[in-house]
Enzyme design. Structure first.
Site, mmCIF file in Angstrom:
data_model
loop_
_atom_site.group_PDB
_atom_site.id
_atom_site.type_symbol
_atom_site.label_atom_id
_atom_site.label_comp_id
_atom_site.label_asym_id
_atom_site.label_seq_id
_atom_site.Cartn_x
_atom_site.Cartn_y
_atom_site.Cartn_z
ATOM 1 N N LYS A 55 1.930 -7.057 53.013
ATOM 2 C CA LYS A 55 3.078 -7.688 52.336
ATOM 3 C C LYS A 55 4.333 -6.838 52.540
ATOM 4 O O LYS A 55 5.421 -7.366 52.801
ATOM 5 C CB LYS A 55 2.772 -7.862 50.836
ATOM 6 C CG LYS A 55 1.688 -8.905 50.587
ATOM 7 C CD LYS A 55 1.128 -8.911 49.164
ATOM 8 C CE LYS A 55 -0.039 -9.896 49.059
ATOM 9 N NZ LYS A 55 -0.659 -9.954 47.744
ATOM 10 N N GLN A 99 -0.225 -6.381 42.481
ATOM 11 C CA GLN A 99 -1.439 -6.817 43.161
ATOM 12 C C GLN A 99 -2.587 -6.927 42.160
ATOM 13 O O GLN A 99 -2.816 -6.030 41.344
ATOM 14 C CB GLN A 99 -1.788 -5.818 44.291
ATOM 15 C CG GLN A 99 -2.974 -6.218 45.146
ATOM 16 C CD GLN A 99 -2.723 -7.459 45.999
ATOM 17 O OE1 GLN A 99 -1.581 -7.823 46.292
ATOM 18 N NE2 GLN A 99 -3.794 -8.128 46.397
ATOM 19 N N ASP A 122 5.059 -14.327 42.739
ATOM 20 C CA ASP A 122 3.659 -14.766 42.746
ATOM 21 C C ASP A 122 3.489 -16.119 42.064
ATOM 22 O O ASP A 122 2.431 -16.741 42.176
ATOM 23 C CB ASP A 122 2.814 -13.742 41.974
ATOM 24 C CG ASP A 122 1.860 -12.971 42.860
ATOM 25 O OD1 ASP A 122 1.600 -13.430 43.977
ATOM 26 O OD2 ASP A 122 1.384 -11.923 42.412
HETATM 27 N N1 GUN Z 1 -4.859 -10.650 44.782
HETATM 28 C C1 GUN Z 1 -5.387 -11.570 45.615
HETATM 29 N N2 GUN Z 1 -4.474 -12.531 45.914
HETATM 30 C C2 GUN Z 1 -3.351 -12.200 45.240
HETATM 31 C C3 GUN Z 1 -2.063 -12.811 45.147
HETATM 32 O O1 GUN Z 1 -1.771 -13.851 45.726
HETATM 33 N N3 GUN Z 1 -1.172 -12.180 44.348
HETATM 34 C C4 GUN Z 1 -1.476 -11.041 43.678
HETATM 35 N N4 GUN Z 1 -0.542 -10.490 42.912
HETATM 36 N N5 GUN Z 1 -2.664 -10.450 43.744
HETATM 37 C C5 GUN Z 1 -3.588 -11.039 44.524
#
Ligand code: GUN
Length: 300
Positions: A55, A99, A122
Site C-alpha cells: 500500500k 491494518q 478503508d
Molecule cells: N486487512 C485485510 N484487508 C484489509 C483492508 O482492506 N483494510 C484494512 N485496514 N485491513 C485489512
C-alpha cells in the site's frame, strides 16, 4: 470443453492506478497539493507487513506522500487512539488506514470509529457504512468490494436483475458488497457459515462473490454455467516439497470450465483493492480541500 474468460485484475488495477496518478499530477500542478496516505501497522504479522508495504509503495508510485507508523505488538488502545487523533488533525494526511487485524488488547471497532470519516479510506467507519447503506452522500467505500464491483461492471456492463450470491458476511467485504450490488439493482443473497445447502444456492447465482476465506471451497459443480465468479479469497496452502502456493476460495481449475468469466488468484481482486485505496485517498484529498476541477476516475 468451454473455458471462462479470465478477468485480469492486474491489468484493470494498472489502468486505475494510471488514472489516479494522472489526477494526482493535475492536483499538484493546479493546486500545489499532494495527497498523503498514513498506514498504521500494530505488531509484526508477516502477511500484514507485506500488505502494508504494498500500500505504501502504491501511494508513492501514484505520486502521493506515504506516512508509515509501525507500532509494537503490545501497544495499548489508548496509545493507538492518541496516534489516530494526531493523524486526524494533520492536514498533510488525507487518508488513514489501520491494518487489520489489530492485537487482541485493542478493540478494532473503537479504532475504526475514531478515524475521521473524511479520512476513512478503508470505508469501515460507521458513518461511511451508514452512507453506503442509506445510499446518500459521497462517503468512501471499502476498497475490496469497490474493486470487485469495478471488475464486475467491466466484465458484464449493467448488472440490473442479476442474481448475486455473496459468500461471507464480513464488515470488510460481504456486507458492503451486498449494498453496492443492491444499488446496481441486483437481487442479492448473503450466505455464511450457517447457510443451508450452499452448493444448491450457488447454482442459482448469475454472479458469485466468494469471500469466506476457505481455500478452494467453491467447487466447479456449484457454479451455474456461464456465471461470473469473483474470488476474494487469498490463502497460502502447502504445495509439496516444502513449497507453498496461493489459492482463492474457489477451486479455479474446476470453476474455469463452467463459469462465463472468473478472476484468478493471484492477479484478480488483490491488485484492485490497492488501486481502489489509491482512488479513495485521492477522493478524500479532493473532498477535504474542496477541489472539484480534477477528474476522478470513478465511473460507477
Ligand atoms: N486487512 C485485510 N484487508 C484489509 C483492508 O482492506 N483494510 C484494512 N485496514 N485491513 C485489512
Amino acid at each position: 470443453m468451454s473455458s471462462a474468460k479470465i478477468i485480469d485484475g492486474k491489468e484493470a488495477a494498472a489502468r486505475l492506478k494510471l488514472s489516479v496518478a494522472t489526477a494526482v499530477s493535475q492536483l499538484k500542478q493546479k493546486h500545489g497539493i499532494v495527497p498523503g496516505l498514513a498506514t498504521v501497522l500494530v505488531g509484526d504479522d508477516p502477511a500484514s507487513q507485506v500488505y502494508v508495504k504494498s500500500k505504501q509503495k502504491a501511494a508513492i508510485d501514484a505520486g502521493m506522500h506515504s506516512y508509515q507508523r509501525d507500532l509494537p505488538m503490545e501497544t495499548s488502545e489508548a496509545d493507538l487512539l492518541t496516534m489516530i487523533a494526531e493523524l486526524n488533525a494533520d492536514p498533510a494526511v488525507n487518508g488513514i488506514l489501520v491494518q487489520l487485524p489489530v492485537p487482541q488488547q485493542i478493540d478494532s471497532f473503537k479504532i475504526i470509529t475514531a478515524i475521521s470519516s473524511l479520512k476513512d479510506v478503508d470505508g469501515l467507519n460507521p458513518k461511511s457504512v451508514g452512507c453506503l447503506v442509506a445510499g446518500g452522500g459521497d462517503a468512501l467505500v471499502s476498497c475490496t468490494p469497490l474493486g470487485c464491483l469495478m471488475l464486475l461492471k467491466d466484465a458484464l456492463g449493467d448488472l440490473t436483475g442479476k442474481r448475486a450470491l455473496i459468500m461471507g458476511r464480513s464488515n470488510l467485504v460481504g456486507k458492503p458488497m451486498a449494498h453496492l450490488l443492491l444499488q446496481e439493482n441486483c437481487t442479492v443473497t448473503v450466505a455464511h457459515s450457517r447457510t443451508v445447502d450452499l452448493p444448491g444456492l450457488c447454482r442459482t447465482a448469475d454472479v458469485v462473490i466468494a469471500a469466506m476465506g476457505q481455500a478452494e471451497m467453491v467447487r466447479g459443480d456449484w457454479i451455474k454455467p456461464g456465471a461470473t465468479v469473483i474470488d476474494v479469497g487469498i490463502i497460502r496452502v502447502p504445495a509439496g516439497k516444502g513449497k507453498t502456493r496461493l489459492v482463492g476460495d474457489v477451486n479455479y481449475h474446476e470453476a474455469v470450465k463452467v463459469a462465463g468469466s472468473i478472476t484468478p488468484v493471484p492477479g484478480g481482486v488483490g491488485p484492485m483493492t490497492i488501486a481502489c485505496l489509491m482512488l479513495n485517498t485521492l477522493r478524500a484529498c479532493c473532498t477535504q480541500k474542496d477541489i472539484t476541477d480534477v477528474s476522478l476516475p470513478l465511473n460507477l
